[in-house]
Motif scaffolding. Structure first.
Motif, PDB file in Angstrom:
ATOM      1  N   VAL A  63       0.768  -1.213   0.058  1.00  0.00           N
ATOM      2  CA  VAL A  63      -0.375  -0.273   0.028  1.00  0.00           C
ATOM      3  C   VAL A  63       0.849   0.965  -0.204  1.00  0.00           C
ATOM      4  CG1 VAL A  63      -1.881   1.238   1.536  1.00  0.00           C
ATOM      5  CG2 VAL A  63      -1.737  -0.884   0.906  1.00  0.00           C
ATOM      6  N   LEU A  64       1.911   1.392   1.163  1.00  0.00           N
ATOM      7  CA  LEU A  64       3.487   2.474   1.292  1.00  0.00           C
ATOM      8  C   LEU A  64       3.907   2.054  -0.371  1.00  0.00           C
ATOM      9  CD1 LEU A  64       3.408   2.595   5.299  1.00  0.00           C
ATOM     10  CD2 LEU A  64       1.691   3.504   3.051  1.00  0.00           C
ATOM     11  N   HIS A  65       4.179   1.330  -0.732  1.00  0.00           N
ATOM     12  CA  HIS A  65       5.228   1.383  -1.672  1.00  0.00           C
ATOM     13  C   HIS A  65       5.519   0.606  -2.479  1.00  0.00           C
ATOM     14  CE1 HIS A  65       7.768   3.692   1.556  1.00  0.00           C
ATOM     15  NE2 HIS A  65       7.509   2.317   1.800  1.00  0.00           N
ATOM     16  N   GLY A  66       4.979   1.244  -4.109  1.00  0.00           N
ATOM     17  CA  GLY A  66       4.740   0.328  -5.220  1.00  0.00           C
ATOM     18  C   GLY A  66       5.822  -1.001  -5.988  1.00  0.00           C
ATOM     19  N   GLY A  67       6.860  -1.068  -5.423  1.00  0.00           N
ATOM     20  CA  GLY A  67       7.765  -2.513  -5.807  1.00  0.00           C
ATOM     21  C   GLY A  67       7.095  -2.941  -4.805  1.00  0.00           C
ATOM     22  N   TYR A  68       6.941  -3.271  -3.596  1.00  0.00           N
ATOM     23  CA  TYR A  68       6.340  -4.909  -3.332  1.00  0.00           C
ATOM     24  C   TYR A  68       5.310  -4.354  -3.807  1.00  0.00           C
ATOM     25  CZ  TYR A  68       9.844  -2.645   0.228  1.00  0.00           C
ATOM     26  OH  TYR A  68      11.235  -2.550   1.329  1.00  0.00           O
ATOM     27  N   LEU A  69       4.253  -4.299  -4.252  1.00  0.00           N
ATOM     28  CA  LEU A  69       3.008  -4.371  -4.916  1.00  0.00           C
ATOM     29  C   LEU A  69       3.523  -5.339  -6.359  1.00  0.00           C
ATOM     30  CD1 LEU A  69       0.161  -4.667  -5.336  1.00  0.00           C
ATOM     31  CD2 LEU A  69       0.045  -2.008  -6.968  1.00  0.00           C
ATOM     32  N   ASP A  70       4.596  -4.870  -7.147  1.00  0.00           N
ATOM     33  CA  ASP A  70       5.044  -5.557  -7.942  1.00  0.00           C
ATOM     34  C   ASP A  70       5.636  -6.649  -7.929  1.00  0.00           C
ATOM     35  OD1 ASP A  70       4.364  -3.178  -9.746  1.00  0.00           O
ATOM     36  OD2 ASP A  70       7.134  -2.183  -9.698  1.00  0.00           O
ATOM     37  N   GLU A  71       5.967  -6.768  -6.291  1.00  0.00           N
ATOM     38  CA  GLU A  71       6.329  -8.303  -6.259  1.00  0.00           C
ATOM     39  C   GLU A  71       4.750  -9.310  -6.134  1.00  0.00           C
ATOM     40  OE1 GLU A  71       9.279  -9.478  -5.966  1.00  0.00           O
ATOM     41  OE2 GLU A  71      10.709  -8.064  -5.624  1.00  0.00           O
ATOM     42  N   ILE A  72       4.226  -8.495  -5.740  1.00  0.00           N
ATOM     43  CA  ILE A  72       2.822  -9.740  -5.346  1.00  0.00           C
ATOM     44  C   ILE A  72       2.702  -9.594  -7.060  1.00  0.00           C
ATOM     45  CG2 ILE A  72       0.999  -9.158  -4.718  1.00  0.00           C
ATOM     46  CD1 ILE A  72       1.261  -7.764  -2.540  1.00  0.00           C
ATOM     47  N   ARG A  73       2.353  -9.149  -7.735  1.00  0.00           N
ATOM     48  CA  ARG A  73       2.299  -9.442  -9.179  1.00  0.00           C
ATOM     49  C   ARG A  73       2.863 -10.327  -9.697  1.00  0.00           C
ATOM     50  NH1 ARG A  73       0.596  -2.284 -10.282  1.00  0.00           N
ATOM     51  NH2 ARG A  73      -1.742  -2.469  -9.488  1.00  0.00           N
TER      52      ARG A  73
END
Length: 229
Positions: free
Chosen positions: A173-183
């Motif tokens: 939620v706070l940092h897009g890089g971790y969302l990229d990891e999830i995706r």
């Protein structure tokens, strides 16, 4: 209400709070409340179909179709705490290994961060702050969690194939890089067709839970303004 961590089962929480406060009280599961908020205020696609995966001290999910969030008998729909996460061997209190709750919850993550000596207390916000400050150990651990969440998300994509899969998980939620990891982890495992970009954070960002709580109360008014009369 049912809440395993608090030892609640079939507890009439709304009635108890209403008596204590002398006010009407609305109660709903946090994952379903966020799903309601996404349908009302989030991306238009969420009104067609969505799955919401909540990763906090407890792990839960909710799904909605055509603007309706499913509750199921006993309001028990969305219990994914013991969903098996591919590649995980984390021991779970249920006696099995690899359950989502034991693998990716804030409780599990905080304990692992303390075990590795990254933070002094089992605090996920403290871990996220450490990663933002440049601690590679914190960043590595958060990316490990994100990949576990992504593998769990892949299973939900295959089962439901929603237009939107909303993930409430603090670091992403706070940092897009971790969302990229999830995706990326979800895309590597999921068989369902579709753009990994449909895995999104909640529209309210860090204010996701206050917004969801307000939706529990205000949602009926938005769905049917005649309630105002």
């Amino acid at each position: 209400m049912r809440h395993e961590a608090l030892g609640w089962r079939d507890r009439p929480l709304a009635a108890e709070l209403s008596r204590a406060l002398g006010l009407p009280v609305c109660v709903d599961n946090h994952a379903r409340a966020v799903a309601h908020a996404e349908i009302l205020f989030g991306r238009p696609e969420a009104r067609r179909s969505l799955v919401h995966l909540f990763i906090g001290n407890v792990v839960d999910a909710a799904f909605g179709i055509e603007g309706t969030v499913h509750q199921g008998p006993g309001a028990a729909a969305g219990d994914v705490a013991h969903l098996p996460v591919p590649g995980s061997d984390a021991p779970c209190a249920c006696g099995r290994t690899g359950c989502l709750q034991a693998t990716a919850s804030d409780t599990a993550l905080g304990a692992e961060a303390v075990r590795r000596g990254i933070v002094p207390d089992p605090s996920v916000p403290m871990l996220v702050d450490a990663a933002a400050a440049g601690d590679p150990r914190a960043d590595r651990l958060l990316r490990e969690r994100a990949r576990s969440v992504g593998r769990a998300a892949a299973l939900l994509l295959d089962v439901f194939n929603p237009a939107v899969l909303v993930v409430t998980e603090l670091s992403s939620v706070l940092h897009g890089g971790y969302l990229d990891e999830i995706r990326e982890a979800a895309a590597a495992l999921a068989r369902a067709p579709g753009d990994p970009g449909r895995i999104v954070p909640p529209h309210a960002g860090p204010a996701v839970l206050p917004g969801a709580a307000a939706t529990v109360l205000l949602g009926p008014l938005f769905r049917d303004p005649s309630h105002l009369t």
